[in-house]
Motif scaffolding. Structure first.
Motif, mmCIF file in Angstrom:
data_model
loop_
_atom_site.group_PDB
_atom_site.id
_atom_site.type_symbol
_atom_site.label_atom_id
_atom_site.label_comp_id
_atom_site.label_asym_id
_atom_site.label_seq_id
_atom_site.Cartn_x
_atom_site.Cartn_y
_atom_site.Cartn_z
ATOM 1 N N CYS A 154 6.920 5.588 -7.308
ATOM 2 C CA CYS A 154 7.016 5.005 -6.040
ATOM 3 C C CYS A 154 7.451 3.526 -6.275
ATOM 4 N N ASN A 203 5.563 6.317 3.169
ATOM 5 C CA ASN A 203 4.269 5.714 3.546
ATOM 6 C C ASN A 203 4.006 4.303 2.930
ATOM 7 N N TYR A 204 5.024 3.703 2.283
ATOM 8 C CA TYR A 204 4.614 2.386 1.983
ATOM 9 C C TYR A 204 4.427 1.354 2.981
ATOM 10 N N LYS A 257 -0.208 -2.585 -7.661
ATOM 11 C CA LYS A 257 0.275 -2.504 -6.062
ATOM 12 C C LYS A 257 0.927 -3.644 -5.455
ATOM 13 N N TYR A 303 3.349 -0.664 -10.056
ATOM 14 C CA TYR A 303 2.476 0.467 -9.378
ATOM 15 C C TYR A 303 0.979 0.248 -9.436
ATOM 16 N N THR A 345 1.603 5.804 -5.297
ATOM 17 C CA THR A 345 0.597 6.514 -5.873
ATOM 18 C C THR A 345 1.263 6.700 -7.425
ATOM 19 N N CYS A 346 2.298 6.396 -7.770
ATOM 20 C CA CYS A 346 2.853 6.693 -9.134
ATOM 21 C C CYS A 346 3.967 5.700 -9.430
ATOM 22 N N SER A 406 0.975 -1.355 0.012
ATOM 23 C CA SER A 406 0.002 -0.146 0.136
ATOM 24 C C SER A 406 0.872 1.197 0.128
ATOM 25 N N GLY A 407 0.487 2.401 -0.441
ATOM 26 C CA GLY A 407 1.016 3.790 -0.473
ATOM 27 C C GLY A 407 1.529 3.942 -1.619
#
Length: 547
Positions: free
Chosen positions: A18, A67-68, A42, A39, A14-15, A11-12
């Protein structure tokens, strides 16, 4: 190396950046083999060496970035068969040549190896340890028995434990540099330390998991064939897998066998200081070779106080009062041979038991060897075999050739048959025995009008100057076209002469052309030219460098 693949939900993200950030972070972990971070889905898939890193360490590394967070594991290779293009069972020369060739073809390879460490027989219990010990023994022998009377031998002594320690150190270094390091960074090849067993023609079970592949290569090598001699299984006999780990020099080593492994080790231990007795079943050592070679070599070995008993039938072996007692019939006369150690060198058998080969229909022949066709295929078309386990040519260089050839044929429409018409070989006694092509018997069987030329080393200037004139060089030519068809050499460093003769045979160079080539004076290779000249002239009547 034990390999695992995990698929994680992350999770976390966003692009796409990441996904790149996570990939960069886990790439820093030692033991990570490959990674794929997606991505949009996920998810991340990570292949890693469990001997160097754990699943939790990968998860912790991901969780430590911003935030991952890993929120679940979607799949594991514990529950799903891992699929490869090629699975190799074995870890020796044939296996490594096959893995390297397959990697060059961008194939995904799993090598499964157990038993001997990576590197197989050659580096661990064969070529490398035996040849370094043979050289040690040779140096010790020369120091105490110099060829020049002007050199007075002194009382040289040898530290056998140090000899074995240096051997072990060399084996470790070459195993690491020539095998482990060769593939450790190859992302196409995964090495699994485990025992692999065929479940069906495309599936191998190892380490409690199942792996599948389009093609499978069996390269499990060979081991000593132990004859059925009463009492032998009850004594602590030695083979090539245990001989080189002795901590003390045998007082009296009994050698069962009279071919290359037996002879190399018999002379080596005799030179190091052991009393040695050879018991050979046939009436000649190296019985497949011609008598001129075998009887001359026997004379030299006996000159080093090696006792050679041919025509030996061993009735029983027992351990009595800490001694090995062999009850034998030697040319129909009963004898008792008493020694401290017994070394069995009675041929080889294929390592084929327990791998599930017969259950899936792989045909065996001779002493548990795998039968293959000229393309290295077994009786199951997608299963190939290479190296010693095929029972054809039991040499490290032929194993490597066969491993690479098998892979070429697996993944190519153009099939290439194995080619052994010109195959040089060496026995590392002193003097060395070296051969290529046919001998007289084989030439006769092939209905070739042949002629032989033999020059004794006492007529070769290099040997005379070195005061080491043991042996001879024998060439065999086809009388119809003057082309060489074979050679047998008995000479110190005779192996170094082989390739000139091998190339001459392969490319049809005539004896006349060989005689016309410049050979530097006072080299052993000049002996090849002299042997070529001897077809037509008596070299004893020629001056130095005369043609």
């Amino acid at each position: 190396m034990s390999v695992q693949i995990i698929k994680l939900e992350i999770s976390g993200m966003t692009c796409e950046h990441c996904a790149q950030t996570i990939s960069k972070k886990v790439s820093q972990l030692e033991g990570l083999i490959s990674k794929k971070v997606n991505y949009p889905e996920k998810k991340g898939e990570f292949e890693f060496d469990t001997d160097k890193i754990s699943k939790s360490e990968i998860i912790d590394a991901i969780n430590s970035i911003g935030n991952y967070k890993v929120v679940g594991e979607t799949e594991s290779n514990k529950n799903k068969n891992a699929h490869y293009d090629l699975i190799i069972i074995g870890g020796g020369s044939a296996s490594f040549a096959a893995a390297i060739k397959a990697s060059e073809l961008e194939k995904k390879v799993l090598m499964i190896n157990d038993g001997l460490p990576i590197g197989g027989t050659c580096v661990n219990v064969g070529c490398v340890p035996s040849k370094t010990l043979i050289r040690t023994a040779e140096q010790y022998h020369i120091a105490n028995h110099p060829n020049f009377s002007s050199i007075k031998p002194c009382e040289n002594k040898i530290d056998f434990k140090e000899v074995i320690r240096q051997k072990t150190e060399l084996v470790g270094e070459l195993r690491q540099h020539k095998y482990v390091d060769v593939l450790k960074d190859d992302l196409n090849v995964t090495i699994l330390k485990s025992f692999g067993k065929l479940i069906d023609k495309n599936t191998v079970e190892a380490d409690g998991k199942k792996y599948s592949a389009e093609k499978i290569l069996i390269a499990t090598g060979s081991t000593t064939f132990i004859p059925d001699i009463p009492g032998l299984s009850e004594v602590d006999y030695l083979t090539n897998e245990t001989l080189y780990d002795l901590e003390e020099l045998p007082e009296h080593l009994i050698v069962i066998g009279g071919r290359y492994i037996a002879l190399e080790n018999a002379q080596m231990f005799a030179r190091l200081g052991s009393k040695v007795t050879i018991l050979q079943r046939s009436f000649r050592i190296l019985p497949d070779e011609m008598p001129d070679l075998t009887e001359t070599l026997k004379e030299y070995l006996e000159g080093e106080r090696i006792e050679i008993k041919t025509g030996a039938k061993i009735k029983s072996v027992e351990n009595k009062n800490g001694k090995i007692i062999v009850n034998a019939s030697i040319k129909d006369n009963n004898e008792i041979i008493e020694g401290t150690h017994i070394f069995v060198a009675t041929g080889r058998k294929g390592n084929t038991k327990g791998f599930g080969l017969e259950e899936v229909g792989v045909e065996l022949h001779k002493q548990d060897f795998i039968r293959t066709n000229e393309y290295m295929q077994t009786s199951i078309p997608n299963i190939y075999s290479a190296g010693d386990v095929t029972g054809e040519y039991l040499f490290v260089y032929s194993a490597a050739y066969e491993g690479a050839l098998a892979v070429e044929n697996m993944f190519s429409e153009a099939q290439k048959g194995k080619e052994y018409s010109v195959f040089p070989w060496v026995i590392f006694t002193d003097p060395q025995v070296a051969g290529v092509g046919m001998d007289e018997n084989q030439a006769y069987e092939n209905k070739i009008e042949y002629e032989i030329s033999t020059i004794q080393l006492k007529d070769v200037p290099r040997s005379i100057a070195a005061r080491n004139t043991k042996g001879f060089i024998k060439l065999i030519r086809n009388k119809d076209n003057d082309k060489l068809i074979g050679a047998r050499i008995l000479a110190s460093e005779g192996s170094e002469l082989l390739m000139e003769i091998s190339l001459a045979i392969k490319y049809g160079i005539t004896v006349k052309e060989l005689k016309q080539m410049f050979h530097p004076y006072l080299t052993l290779s000049e002996g090849v030219k002299l042997a070529a000249i001897s077809f037509d002239k008596d070299v004893k009547k020629l001056s130095c460098c005369a043609v």
